[in-house]
Write an enzyme that holds these catalytic residues in place. Structure first.
Site, PDB file in Angstrom:
ATOM      1  N   THR A   9       0.852  -8.580   5.653  1.00  0.00           N
ATOM      2  CA  THR A   9      -0.163  -8.321   4.626  1.00  0.00           C
ATOM      3  C   THR A   9      -0.863  -6.974   4.774  1.00  0.00           C
ATOM      4  OG1 THR A   9      -1.621  -9.718   5.965  1.00  0.00           O
ATOM      5  CG2 THR A   9      -0.614 -10.716   4.036  1.00  0.00           C
ATOM      6  N   GLY A  10      -0.507  -6.197   5.781  1.00  0.00           N
ATOM      7  CA  GLY A  10      -0.957  -4.817   5.851  1.00  0.00           C
ATOM      8  C   GLY A  10      -2.425  -4.609   6.151  1.00  0.00           C
TER       9      GLY A  10
ATOM     10  N   THR B 161       0.825  -1.211   0.000  1.00  0.00           N
ATOM     11  CA  THR B 161       0.000   0.000   0.000  1.00  0.00           C
ATOM     12  C   THR B 161       0.852   1.250   0.000  1.00  0.00           C
ATOM     13  OG1 THR B 161      -1.898  -1.044   1.094  1.00  0.00           O
ATOM     14  CG2 THR B 161      -1.652   1.342   1.365  1.00  0.00           C
TER      15      THR B 161
ATOM     16  N   HIS C  47      22.109  28.401  12.586  1.00  0.00           N
ATOM     17  CA  HIS C  47      21.271  29.581  12.312  1.00  0.00           C
ATOM     18  C   HIS C  47      21.530  30.051  10.888  1.00  0.00           C
ATOM     19  CE1 HIS C  47      19.235  33.417  12.909  1.00  0.00           C
ATOM     20  NE2 HIS C  47      20.289  33.992  12.325  1.00  0.00           N
TER      21      HIS C  47
ATOM     22  N   GLY D 256     -14.029  11.978   8.115  1.00  0.00           N
ATOM     23  CA  GLY D 256     -12.880  11.589   8.920  1.00  0.00           C
ATOM     24  C   GLY D 256     -11.798  12.646   8.921  1.00  0.00           C
TER      25      GLY D 256
ATOM     26  N   LEU E 248      -7.055  14.484   5.925  1.00  0.00           N
ATOM     27  CA  LEU E 248      -6.527  15.843   5.888  1.00  0.00           C
ATOM     28  C   LEU E 248      -5.479  16.010   4.795  1.00  0.00           C
ATOM     29  CD1 LEU E 248      -6.219  16.662   9.696  1.00  0.00           C
ATOM     30  CD2 LEU E 248      -8.059  17.291   8.120  1.00  0.00           C
TER      31      LEU E 248
END
Length: 467
Positions: free
Chosen positions: A144-145, A41, A445, A181, A187
């Site tokens: 197998t996720g 995936t 910096h 969701g 998002l």
């Protein structure tokens, strides 16, 4: 029948990393993947393609709204969604080809097909043409996720009512994308299409977005995304999703119990993911599942069948690619007689919106619940010279430390490059550093990382320099 020391079922980040580490340790290793490309995936329909689209849409957003401020004058930019999708697919191919190369390099045998147990040591590979092949393995790692979850009353038609998989391949920019969701996936993909010109409305059952992360991050991200134009319906419970032609109507109840509706031309259902064990034949091997359909494992990631292990999204814990990778290495090294270790508290979580969001360790809410005495230091990104130079002034760094010992207990960031910056928190906490240790370490910096030093100064002695 081919025989192997270690066979991995599933070639996602957990699976392919487990296979590589096993091969490095001298095991004869095989990996079984039912799809034509490796990577699972994450590489095919998850982490990598979503980041490709996030980057493309961010470039478009900057060209449309931010270039002029840098003195770059261009004609009105146009979003070519077809080219963005094409580029995304090119990125996928580069990455999946890379995994194939690593399999060859490490002499890992790759089987294309569905792997299913015939016994604890025998696995049948069913190929796409229907033919089968049996292999025997001393050890097997299940990797197998997961797959996208839905709600019982929602019909995913993969055209207008879609999951994250379909959202990565739209042929047009939605006019109004309704996202069910307010977690990471919703998002991120909502941000992609918001930048490209869609109206985006997020409907979330909880009273805040990214509910699993520190409350300060949720509050800050909500503010930033609202400023970008994203709309939110929080504390809202969806009760129906109906499609009528090119229109999708979402019916829900708000926190007052009153019925509300919202209509869009696409609805992205992003309510989490479920472990994927379909077709594995676990019952033939005697492997047990828990009440949520996850493979049950002990602290060594070993199932109830001694020679079978499981990792990643298919077991308990956060569904994160890097968590699966750590577990893959853990199992391979355990099989080799080593004594690896994973600190699950220090697996970072990231949201790849812009600004990015990242957190590791304990949240303030968790520490309150556990009754731990703590102190907090924070620093706004807009106070940094680097942030003002780039124009990325939204966000903050928050460091939580033990009140007595000053040991860092959590680091939480909203800001430019938060996904990269969070590694400093992981390393600090792995070595049980104090906030003062971070505060007394030189940070270049001008950089975004200076905000971490300043937040540490605030936590340890309430003496940030630039605020």
């Amino acid at each position: 029948m081919s025989q192997f020391d270690v066979t991995v079922i599933g070639s996602g980040p957990g699976g392919y990393v487990a296979a590589i580490r096993a091969a490095q340790l001298g095991f004869t290793t095989a990996i079984i993947e039912k799809y034509p490309t490796l990577g699972g995936t994450c590489l095919n329909v998850g982490c990598i393609p979503s980041k490709a689209l996030l980057d493309s849409s961010e470039h478009f957003e900057n060209a449309k709204h931010n270039f002029a401020g840098h003195g770059i004058i261009i004609n009105e930019p146009q979003a070519d969604i077809a080219r963005m999708i094409e580029r995304k697919n090119e990125v996928i191919k580069q990455n999946t080809d890379g995994i194939s190369y690593l399999m060859n390099k490490n002499k890992i045998t790759v089987f294309e097909g569905v792997g299913s147990f015939e016994s604890a040591t025998q696995i049948k590979v069913t190929k796409n043409d229907g033919s089968t092949e049996m292999i025997e393995s001393k050890y097997t790692i299940i990797a197998t996720g997961s797959k996208p979850s839905s709600l019982p009353f929602i019909t995913i038609d993969k055209e207008r009512v879609i999951t994250s998989t379909e959202a990565l391949n739209l042929k047009e920019i939605p006019k109004h994308l309704v996202v069910i969701g307010g977690g990471v996936i919703g998002l991120e993909l909502g941000s992609v299409y918001l930048r490209l010109g869609a109206q985006v409305t997020v409907v979330e059952f909880m009273d805040k977005i990214i509910p699993g992360m520190d409350g300060a991050l949720s509050k800050e991200l909500t503010k930033v995304l609202k400023k970008q134009g994203m709309k939110f319906m929080l504390s809202t419970a969806v009760s129906a999703v109906e499609r009528n032609g090119d229109t999708v109507k979402i019916t829900a109840k708000d926190k007052k119990g009153e019925e509300v509706t919202v209509e869009g031309d696409y609805c992205l259902v992003s309510v989490g993911r479920r472990p994927y064990t379909d077709g594995l034949g676990l019952e033939k091997a005697g492997v047990e599942l828990d009440e949520r359909g996850r493979v049950k494992v002990n602290d060594h990631l070993q199932t109830n069948v001694a020679n079978i292990y499981a990792i990643g999204d298919v077991i308990k814990g956060a569904m994160l690619a890097h968590k699966a990778e750590e577990e893959g290495v853990f199992v391979a090294e355990t099989l080799a007689g080593q004594k690896p270790h994973i600190n699950y508290n220090l697996i970072p979580g990231v949201v790849y919106t812009w600004p990015e969001v990242a957190g590791v360790g304990k949240t303030e809410e968790q520490l309150k619940e556990e009754g731990v005495a703590y102190k907090v230091g924070s620093f706004p990104m807009r106070a940094l010279g680097r942030s003002r130079a780039s124009g990325d002034v939204d966000g903050l760094v928050k460091i939580i430390a033990d009140e007595k010992t000053d040991e860092v207990l959590g680091m939480h960031i909203v800001g430019a490059r938060a996904a990269d910056l969070i590694a400093e928190g992981v390393i600090a906490m792995e070595f049980r550093a104090s906030a003062e240790d971070i505060a007394r370490s030189s940070h270049a910096h001008p950089t975004y990382a200076e905000a971490i030093k300043e937040a540490a100064l605030d936590a340890t002695a309430k003496r940030p320099i630039h605020m």
